[in-house]
Enzyme design. Structure first.
Site, short mmCIF file in Angstrom:
data_model
loop_
_atom_site.label_atom_id
_atom_site.label_comp_id
_atom_site.label_asym_id
_atom_site.label_seq_id
_atom_site.Cartn_x
_atom_site.Cartn_y
_atom_site.Cartn_z
N ASP A 12 13.02 15.97 -17.00
CA ASP A 12 12.78 16.18 -15.57
C ASP A 12 11.30 16.52 -15.39
O ASP A 12 10.49 16.42 -16.33
CB ASP A 12 13.75 17.21 -14.97
CG ASP A 12 13.45 18.64 -15.39
OD1 ASP A 12 12.52 18.86 -16.20
OD2 ASP A 12 14.16 19.56 -14.91
N CYS A 69 14.04 19.49 -20.41
CA CYS A 69 13.85 20.03 -19.07
C CYS A 69 13.22 21.41 -19.25
O CYS A 69 12.66 21.69 -20.31
CB CYS A 69 15.16 20.06 -18.27
SG CYS A 69 16.46 21.12 -18.90
N THR A 71 14.52 24.47 -19.53
CA THR A 71 15.20 25.22 -20.59
C THR A 71 15.82 24.34 -21.66
O THR A 71 16.20 24.83 -22.73
CB THR A 71 16.36 26.05 -19.99
OG1 THR A 71 17.27 25.13 -19.36
CG2 THR A 71 15.85 27.06 -18.97
N HIS A 102 25.62 18.38 -39.84
CA HIS A 102 27.01 18.83 -39.68
C HIS A 102 27.69 18.30 -38.43
O HIS A 102 28.90 18.09 -38.42
CB HIS A 102 27.07 20.37 -39.67
CG HIS A 102 26.89 20.98 -41.02
ND1 HIS A 102 27.13 22.30 -41.30
CD2 HIS A 102 26.48 20.44 -42.20
CE1 HIS A 102 26.89 22.55 -42.58
NE2 HIS A 102 26.47 21.44 -43.14
N HIS A 137 32.84 17.40 -42.40
CA HIS A 137 32.17 17.45 -41.09
C HIS A 137 32.60 16.26 -40.22
O HIS A 137 32.67 16.39 -39.00
CB HIS A 137 30.65 17.47 -41.27
CG HIS A 137 30.18 18.61 -42.10
ND1 HIS A 137 30.35 19.93 -41.72
CD2 HIS A 137 29.59 18.65 -43.32
CE1 HIS A 137 29.87 20.72 -42.66
NE2 HIS A 137 29.40 19.98 -43.64
C1 RB5 Z 1 13.89 22.86 -12.98
O1 RB5 Z 1 13.24 23.82 -12.23
C2 RB5 Z 1 14.79 23.53 -14.01
O2 RB5 Z 1 15.90 24.08 -13.39
C3 RB5 Z 1 15.21 22.54 -15.06
O3 RB5 Z 1 14.07 21.98 -15.66
C4 RB5 Z 1 16.04 23.05 -16.22
O4 RB5 Z 1 15.52 24.20 -16.76
C5 RB5 Z 1 17.50 23.15 -15.96
O5 RB5 Z 1 18.31 23.40 -16.86
#
Ligand code: RB5
Length: 149
Positions: A12, A69, A71, A102, A137
Site C-alpha cells: 500500500d 504495508c 505493519t 516448516h 510438515h
Molecule cells: C495504512 O495507514 C496502514 O493502516 C496500513 O499500511 C497497514 O499498517 C495495515 O495493516
C-alpha cells in the site's frame, strides 16, 4: 524465464520505498520482480493490493510473493483470504526461514513502519534461500489447505 523464478511484489502507500528496495534486492538475487505497485503516494487500500498479489501466486503466474504495508499485518490478512495462499508476517530472519522450511509459505509480508530496510532485505534473503522440508510438515500444511474446503 520460468514461473518459478517470478516473484510478485505489492504494497500500500505506506511501504512504497521499501517495496522498491525489495524489488531491486530480489532482482539481484536472480528473481524476476513482478512489481504491481503502487508508484504514486496516494492512499491505496491494502486489501486490494494483498488480494491482487495473492492471485498472482495462487494462479501460478508467480511462484512467490512479497507484500508490505505499514505493519505488514493488514495486507497479510488480505493475502491469506485467497485460496492456496500461506502468507506470514516477519520482522526477523529466523521466522522468515522457518515459514518456508516448516509452513511452506508462498508469501512473505513485512511492515515498513516496523523494520528498517537493512533488516527487511536480510529477511527477504532468508525467505528466498530456505526450502520446504516436507515430511511431517507437509501433513500439517495439508491440514491448513483442508480448512479451505
Ligand atoms: C495504512 O495507514 C496502514 O493502516 C496500513 O499500511 C497497514 O499498517 C495495515 O495493516
Amino acid at each position: 524465464m520460468t514461473a518459478n523464478k517470478r516473484i510478485v511484489l505489492s504494497s500500500d502507500h505506506a511501504a512504497i520505498a521499501l517495496r522498491q528496495a525489495v524489488a531491486a534486492h530480489v532482482t539481484a538475487l536472480g528473481w524476476e520482480a513482478v512489481d504491481i505497485g503502487p508508484t504514486s503516494p496516494e492512499s491505496v487500500p491494502y486489501p486490494h493490493q494483498g488480494e491482487a498479489a495473492a492471485k498472482r501466486v495462487a494462479s501460478g503466474d508467480c511462484a512467490l510473493g512479497i507484500v508490505l504495508c505499514g505493519t505488514g499485518q493488514g495486507i497479510m490478512m488480505a493475502a491469506n483470504k485467497v485460496r492456496g495462499i500461506r502468507c506470514g508476517v516477519c520482522s526477523d530472519t529466523f521466522s522468515a526461514r522457518m515459514i518456508r522450511q516448516h509452513n511452506d509459505a508462498n508469501m512473505l509480508s513485512m511492515g515498513a513502519r516496523v523494520i528498517g530496510e537493512g533488516l527487511a532485505l536480510d529477511i527477504v534473503t532468508a525467505f528466498l534461500t530456505a526450502t520446504f522440508e516436507g515430511g511431517r510438515h507437509a501433513t500439517r500444511v495439508e491440514m491448513i489447505g483442508a480448512m479451505e474446503g
